[in-house]
Motif scaffolding. Sequence first.
Motif, PDB file in Angstrom:
ATOM      1  N   MET A   1     -11.891 -26.945   8.924  1.00 39.81           N
ATOM      2  CA  MET A   1     -11.259 -25.713   8.543  1.00 39.81           C
ATOM      3  C   MET A   1     -11.578 -24.658   9.589  1.00 39.81           C
ATOM      4  SD  MET A   1     -10.851 -22.619   6.828  1.00 39.81           S
ATOM      5  CE  MET A   1     -12.127 -21.904   5.886  1.00 39.81           C
ATOM      6  N   TYR A   2     -10.580 -23.878   9.930  1.00 38.61           N
ATOM      7  CA  TYR A   2     -10.755 -22.846  10.942  1.00 38.61           C
ATOM      8  C   TYR A   2     -10.541 -21.462  10.328  1.00 38.61           C
ATOM      9  CZ  TYR A   2     -10.691 -26.321  14.656  1.00 38.61           C
ATOM     10  OH  TYR A   2     -10.998 -27.373  15.481  1.00 38.61           O
ATOM     11  N   ILE A   3     -11.124 -20.471  10.969  1.00 36.47           N
ATOM     12  CA  ILE A   3     -10.893 -19.074  10.634  1.00 36.47           C
ATOM     13  C   ILE A   3     -10.410 -18.408  11.906  1.00 36.47           C
ATOM     14  CG2 ILE A   3     -11.881 -16.896   9.826  1.00 36.47           C
ATOM     15  CD1 ILE A   3     -14.116 -18.604   8.486  1.00 36.47           C
ATOM     16  N   ILE A   4      -9.306 -17.690  11.806  1.00 37.77           N
ATOM     17  CA  ILE A   4      -8.770 -16.961  12.946  1.00 37.77           C
ATOM     18  C   ILE A   4      -8.797 -15.477  12.616  1.00 37.77           C
ATOM     19  CG2 ILE A   4      -6.744 -16.519  14.388  1.00 37.77           C
ATOM     20  CD1 ILE A   4      -5.847 -19.373  13.826  1.00 37.77           C
ATOM     21  N   TYR A   5      -9.486 -14.712  13.432  1.00 35.04           N
ATOM     22  CA  TYR A   5      -9.471 -13.258  13.335  1.00 35.04           C
ATOM     23  C   TYR A   5      -8.494 -12.778  14.399  1.00 35.04           C
ATOM     24  CZ  TYR A   5     -13.739 -13.632  10.581  1.00 35.04           C
ATOM     25  OH  TYR A   5     -14.660 -13.942   9.609  1.00 35.04           O
ATOM     26  N   GLY A   6      -7.429 -12.101  13.968  1.00 33.58           N
ATOM     27  CA  GLY A   6      -6.416 -11.703  14.931  1.00 33.58           C
ATOM     28  C   GLY A   6      -5.710 -10.419  14.569  1.00 33.58           C
ATOM     29  N   LYS A   7      -4.698 -10.115  15.359  1.00 36.06           N
ATOM     30  CA  LYS A   7      -3.866  -8.935  15.158  1.00 36.06           C
ATOM     31  C   LYS A   7      -2.404  -9.354  15.167  1.00 36.06           C
ATOM     32  CE  LYS A   7      -6.848  -5.313  16.854  1.00 36.06           C
ATOM     33  NZ  LYS A   7      -6.862  -4.079  17.644  1.00 36.06           N
ATOM     34  N   ARG A  22       1.133 -26.711  13.245  1.00 35.39           N
ATOM     35  CA  ARG A  22       1.793 -27.918  13.772  1.00 35.39           C
ATOM     36  C   ARG A  22       0.937 -29.164  13.603  1.00 35.39           C
ATOM     37  NH1 ARG A  22       3.152 -24.805  18.258  1.00 35.39           N
ATOM     38  NH2 ARG A  22       1.509 -25.788  19.457  1.00 35.39           N
ATOM     39  N   ASN A  23      -0.372 -28.983  13.685  1.00 36.46           N
ATOM     40  CA  ASN A  23      -1.287 -30.122  13.567  1.00 36.46           C
ATOM     41  C   ASN A  23      -1.757 -30.373  12.143  1.00 36.46           C
ATOM     42  OD1 ASN A  23      -1.927 -31.275  16.368  1.00 36.46           O
ATOM     43  ND2 ASN A  23      -1.945 -29.066  16.715  1.00 36.46           N
ATOM     44  N   GLY A  24      -1.249 -29.576  11.190  1.00 36.32           N
ATOM     45  CA  GLY A  24      -1.612 -29.775   9.790  1.00 36.32           C
ATOM     46  C   GLY A  24      -3.072 -29.486   9.506  1.00 36.32           C
ATOM     47  N   ILE A  25      -3.650 -28.549  10.249  1.00 39.28           N
ATOM     48  CA  ILE A  25      -5.073 -28.232  10.102  1.00 39.28           C
ATOM     49  C   ILE A  25      -5.223 -27.006   9.207  1.00 39.28           C
ATOM     50  CG2 ILE A  25      -7.156 -27.518  11.340  1.00 39.28           C
ATOM     51  CD1 ILE A  25      -6.009 -29.081  13.776  1.00 39.28           C
ATOM     52  N   THR A  26      -6.123 -27.086   8.261  1.00 37.05           N
ATOM     53  CA  THR A  26      -6.379 -25.989   7.335  1.00 37.05           C
ATOM     54  C   THR A  26      -7.039 -24.831   8.064  1.00 37.05           C
ATOM     55  OG1 THR A  26      -6.719 -27.591   5.562  1.00 37.05           O
ATOM     56  CG2 THR A  26      -7.530 -25.359   5.179  1.00 37.05           C
ATOM     57  N   PHE A  27      -6.558 -23.609   7.771  1.00 33.14           N
ATOM     58  CA  PHE A  27      -7.150 -22.427   8.384  1.00 33.14           C
ATOM     59  C   PHE A  27      -6.937 -21.214   7.492  1.00 33.14           C
ATOM     60  CE2 PHE A  27      -2.783 -22.256   9.663  1.00 33.14           C
ATOM     61  CZ  PHE A  27      -2.462 -20.903   9.675  1.00 33.14           C
ATOM     62  N   THR A  28      -7.720 -20.189   7.767  1.00 31.43           N
ATOM     63  CA  THR A  28      -7.570 -18.887   7.130  1.00 31.43           C
ATOM     64  C   THR A  28      -7.344 -17.882   8.241  1.00 31.43           C
ATOM     65  OG1 THR A  28      -9.054 -19.486   5.331  1.00 31.43           O
ATOM     66  CG2 THR A  28      -8.705 -17.135   5.707  1.00 31.43           C
ATOM     67  N   THR A  50     -11.790 -10.324  23.063  1.00 31.25           N
ATOM     68  CA  THR A  50     -10.353 -10.346  22.805  1.00 31.25           C
ATOM     69  C   THR A  50     -10.050 -11.105  21.522  1.00 31.25           C
ATOM     70  OG1 THR A  50     -10.050 -12.363  24.118  1.00 31.25           O
ATOM     71  CG2 THR A  50      -9.820 -10.261  25.275  1.00 31.25           C
ATOM     72  N   VAL A  51      -8.857 -10.911  20.996  1.00 28.18           N
ATOM     73  CA  VAL A  51      -8.394 -11.693  19.860  1.00 28.18           C
ATOM     74  C   VAL A  51      -7.426 -12.742  20.378  1.00 28.18           C
ATOM     75  CG1 VAL A  51      -8.750  -9.976  18.060  1.00 28.18           C
ATOM     76  CG2 VAL A  51      -6.627  -9.932  19.340  1.00 28.18           C
ATOM     77  N   PRO A  52      -7.345 -13.864  19.719  1.00 31.25           N
ATOM     78  CA  PRO A  52      -8.037 -14.186  18.483  1.00 31.25           C
ATOM     79  C   PRO A  52      -9.489 -14.593  18.714  1.00 31.25           C
ATOM     80  CG  PRO A  52      -6.762 -16.087  19.184  1.00 31.25           C
ATOM     81  CD  PRO A  52      -6.457 -14.966  20.160  1.00 31.25           C
ATOM     82  N   LEU A  53     -10.261 -14.418  17.669  1.00 34.25           N
ATOM     83  CA  LEU A  53     -11.596 -14.991  17.607  1.00 34.25           C
ATOM     84  C   LEU A  53     -11.468 -16.169  16.648  1.00 34.25           C
ATOM     85  CD1 LEU A  53     -12.329 -11.624  17.734  1.00 34.25           C
ATOM     86  CD2 LEU A  53     -14.526 -12.704  17.924  1.00 34.25           C
ATOM     87  N   VAL A  54     -11.731 -17.365  17.131  1.00 33.27           N
ATOM     88  CA  VAL A  54     -11.537 -18.570  16.339  1.00 33.27           C
ATOM     89  C   VAL A  54     -12.892 -19.177  16.008  1.00 33.27           C
ATOM     90  CG1 VAL A  54     -10.441 -20.846  16.261  1.00 33.27           C
ATOM     91  CG2 VAL A  54      -9.332 -18.972  17.524  1.00 33.27           C
ATOM     92  N   LEU A  55     -13.080 -19.473  14.726  1.00 33.13           N
ATOM     93  CA  LEU A  55     -14.299 -20.130  14.267  1.00 33.13           C
ATOM     94  C   LEU A  55     -13.914 -21.411  13.546  1.00 33.13           C
ATOM     95  CD1 LEU A  55     -14.770 -16.891  14.144  1.00 33.13           C
ATOM     96  CD2 LEU A  55     -16.849 -17.543  13.002  1.00 33.13           C
ATOM     97  N   GLN A  56     -14.796 -22.392  13.578  1.00 36.43           N
ATOM     98  CA  GLN A  56     -14.595 -23.631  12.843  1.00 36.43           C
ATOM     99  C   GLN A  56     -15.708 -23.784  11.835  1.00 36.43           C
ATOM    100  OE1 GLN A  56     -14.641 -27.316  15.100  1.00 36.43           O
ATOM    101  NE2 GLN A  56     -13.502 -28.374  13.508  1.00 36.43           N
ATOM    102  N   VAL A  57     -15.347 -24.125  10.614  1.00 36.88           N
ATOM    103  CA  VAL A  57     -16.320 -24.342   9.545  1.00 36.88           C
ATOM    104  C   VAL A  57     -16.334 -25.827   9.210  1.00 36.88           C
ATOM    105  CG1 VAL A  57     -17.016 -23.735   7.206  1.00 36.88           C
ATOM    106  CG2 VAL A  57     -15.832 -22.037   8.630  1.00 36.88           C
ATOM    107  N   VAL A  58     -17.506 -26.448   9.398  1.00 36.83           N
ATOM    108  CA  VAL A  58     -17.671 -27.872   9.101  1.00 36.83           C
ATOM    109  C   VAL A  58     -18.889 -28.017   8.206  1.00 36.83           C
ATOM    110  CG1 VAL A  58     -18.076 -30.166  10.062  1.00 36.83           C
ATOM    111  CG2 VAL A  58     -16.673 -28.519  11.327  1.00 36.83           C
ATOM    112  N   GLU A  59     -18.688 -28.552   7.020  1.00 32.52           N
ATOM    113  CA  GLU A  59     -19.764 -28.784   6.054  1.00 32.52           C
ATOM    114  C   GLU A  59     -20.616 -27.536   5.848  1.00 32.52           C
ATOM    115  OE1 GLU A  59     -21.934 -32.271   7.202  1.00 32.52           O
ATOM    116  OE2 GLU A  59     -20.143 -33.539   7.142  1.00 32.52           O
ATOM    117  N   GLY A  60     -19.961 -26.387   5.747  1.00 30.98           N
ATOM    118  CA  GLY A  60     -20.664 -25.142   5.477  1.00 30.98           C
ATOM    119  C   GLY A  60     -21.254 -24.457   6.692  1.00 30.98           C
TER     120      GLY A  60
END
Length: 77
Positions: A1-7, A22-28, A50-60
Motif C-alpha cells: 500500500m502506498y501513500i501519495i502526498y501531492g497537489k 494502472r498497476n492495480g496497486i492500493t494507495f491513498t 518537491t511533491v509528490p512525496l511517496v511512502l510505502q506501507v508494508v506490514e505496518g
Amino acid sequence: MYIIYGKKNCGFCSRAVKLLQRNGITFTYMSMDDKHSELVELAMLYKHKTVPLVLQVVEGNTEFVGGHDDLVKRLEA
C-alpha cells in the motif's frame, strides 16, 4: 500500500496516481493544497522538497520512497 502526498496541479503527482492505478496497486492520496505547514513538515522529515512525496506501507512499517521517478524505479525492480 502506498501513500501519495501531492497537489492537484502537479503533473508528477497525477502521473504517480495513474501509475499505481494502472498497476492495480492500493494507495491513498493526500491532497496538500490547503496544508502548507504540514507539507513543509513532511518535506523536512523526509528531506524531499518537491511533491509528490511517496511512502510505502508494508506490514505496518512506513518507508519513504521518494518522488514520481523513485516510484517508477521501485515498481520496475
